[in-house]
Scaffold this active site. Structure first.
Site: not given
Length: 439
Positions: A124, A136, A170-171, A199
């Protein structure tokens, strides 16, 4: 704090030789007769770090983040797409709408390879709104970008087709990857022989975690790290929380790597991997301090090279499933520390005519901090016991081995068990998987 070496040190694993014939649900374990693995080019840490610096600059110029619906995310997608277009990939932007904002997935296909056997790698690209998201998940995104560029520089001609994906939102709940998978026709889903997810692979206080989903993908990563003498653990912190989940939910084989988020590194993990026990793997997880300074270069370098190793190996060779009928149990079974009862993992064999072979292959994958404590037996359906390991292994941890057992006196069909008992204290572990291969 510093961690002193305890009474038992982890032995460095030898380099495993493994030829990966293809991604199937019944893959065999590595054996001494396996051919040498394919060697990919070294992935340049400097190049991966430059991609991270560029993503940091994008965030800085766009309000400090690269989140869904924000200008920083679209700039990130455009940045990655431009590099892939220049490298000869066929790219496509997939749009979706979430929370009233437009999101984007980027899909990149490398020309050639069997279109009915697709090996896909993904990460992501979005961050949370509260920071630039460099570990991240700039780390995974940058590493697969550089792997894709390495494929182009090498003009790789894999047997299978290579595809890369960068996911949006994605988050906010795996939105982009769910959209991609849900909009794939069933025939296209069936062509994806494996999806690899990355990830957070550069955590500043890193661990080395491998997804325990598809056995072939899992073993590929384990073999790579074994060659470096680096012990791995099964990834549990992110189960179902990253973009492999939508693929897994529709039956696509998945795997991946992870270096840890907000879980706390234990003393045993610090002993194995270095770093600081009692501290999170990434203290800046989902925070404004997840900047380009929030990266462990060694972990990023190792994981990036592991990605290339998997891409090169899983896309090479034939697409013929390995010979033999395999019965496997991948459910984890905790092994109590001594004094404790023996535990078993069972498989039910059916459809085999007559007796078991004289060359029955018994695949054993046990994660344990000291295998010198373990007695491991194979128990046939009639209760006959075949000892596989009897408190051997010096100071080594983990058993990942295929044993050959002459079981020709046993009826093949029935319930076979792997029995494990810890005979001494102070160490822990579990049965990761147990399988029988009938030639």
């Amino acid at each position: 704090m510093n961690i002193s070496v305890p009474r038992r040190a982890t032995a460095a694993a030898a380099l495993a030789a493994l030829a990966l014939a293809g991604l199937t649900g019944t893959s065999a374990s590595a054996s001494p007769a396996a051919a040498a693995a394919v060697t990919p080019p070294d992935i340049s840490l400097a190049n991966v770090k430059q991609h991270l610096a560029d993503l940091q600059s994008i965030a800085t110029a766009n309000g400090g983040n690269r989140a869904h619906g924000r200008t920083g995310y679209k700039a990130s997608i455009d940045f990655v797409k431009a590099k892939l277009d220049a490298a000869g990939y066929t790219t496509a932007l997939q749009q979706f709408t979430y929370n009233g904002a437009t999101g984007y997935n980027l899909i990149a296909d490398w020309p050639g390879g069997d279109p009915n056997q697709v090996v896909m790698s993904g990460s992501h690209l979005d961050s949370v709104t509260g920071g630039p998201g460099i570990n991240d998940n700039g780390s995974g995104s940058a590493a697969i970008l550089e792997t894709a560029l390495a494929v182009s520089r090498a003009q790789l001609q894999p047997t299978k087709h290579l595809r890369f994906g960068w996911w949006g939102a994605e988050e906010l709940g795996l939105v982009g990857s769910k959209y991609y998978v849900n909009n794939l026709p069933a025939t296209e889903r069936s062509k994806i022989s494996g999806y690899l997810n990355f990830d957070m692979i550069g955590s500043p206080n890193p661990g080395y975690f491998v997804y325990d989903d598809d056995p072939t993908i899992e073993q590929t990563f384990k073999d790579y790290f074994a060659g470096l003498g680096i012990p791995t653990e099964i990834e549990t912190e992110g189960d179902g929380r990253s973009d492999h989940a939508p693929f897994k939910n529709v039956g696509i084989p998945v795997g991946g790597l992870f270096s840890g988020a907000d879980y706390i590194k234990t003393a045993a993990q610090a002993q194995k991997w270095g770093g600081t026990s009692g501290q999170a793997f990434d203290r800046c997880y989902h925070s404004s301090c997840d900047t380009s300074a929030n990266i462990n270069d060694t972990a990023l370098d190792r994981n990036a090279d592991a990605i290339a190793y998997a891409v090169w190996n899983l896309s090479s060779g034939t697409t013929t499933p390995p010979a033999g009928t395999v019965f496997e149990n991948t459910a984890d079974v905790a092994i109590p520390d001594s004094p404790g009862a023996a535990v078993t993992s069972s498989v039910t064999v059916s459809g085999i005519t007559g007796n078991a072979p004289s060359t029955l292959k018994v695949g054993v994958d046990i994660v344990h901090t000291y295998i010198g404590d373990l007695v491991v037996d194979l128990i046939a359906p009639d209760g006959s016991v075949y000892n596989l390991s009897n408190r051997a292994g010096g100071s080594a941890d983990n058993i990942n081995q295929t044993y050959t057992v002459n079981a020709s006196s046993e009826v093949a069909n029935g319930v076979w068990k792997l029995r494990v008992q810890d005979k001494a204290g102070a160490d822990t572990g579990y049965i990761n998987s147990f399988k029988l291969t009938f030639p």
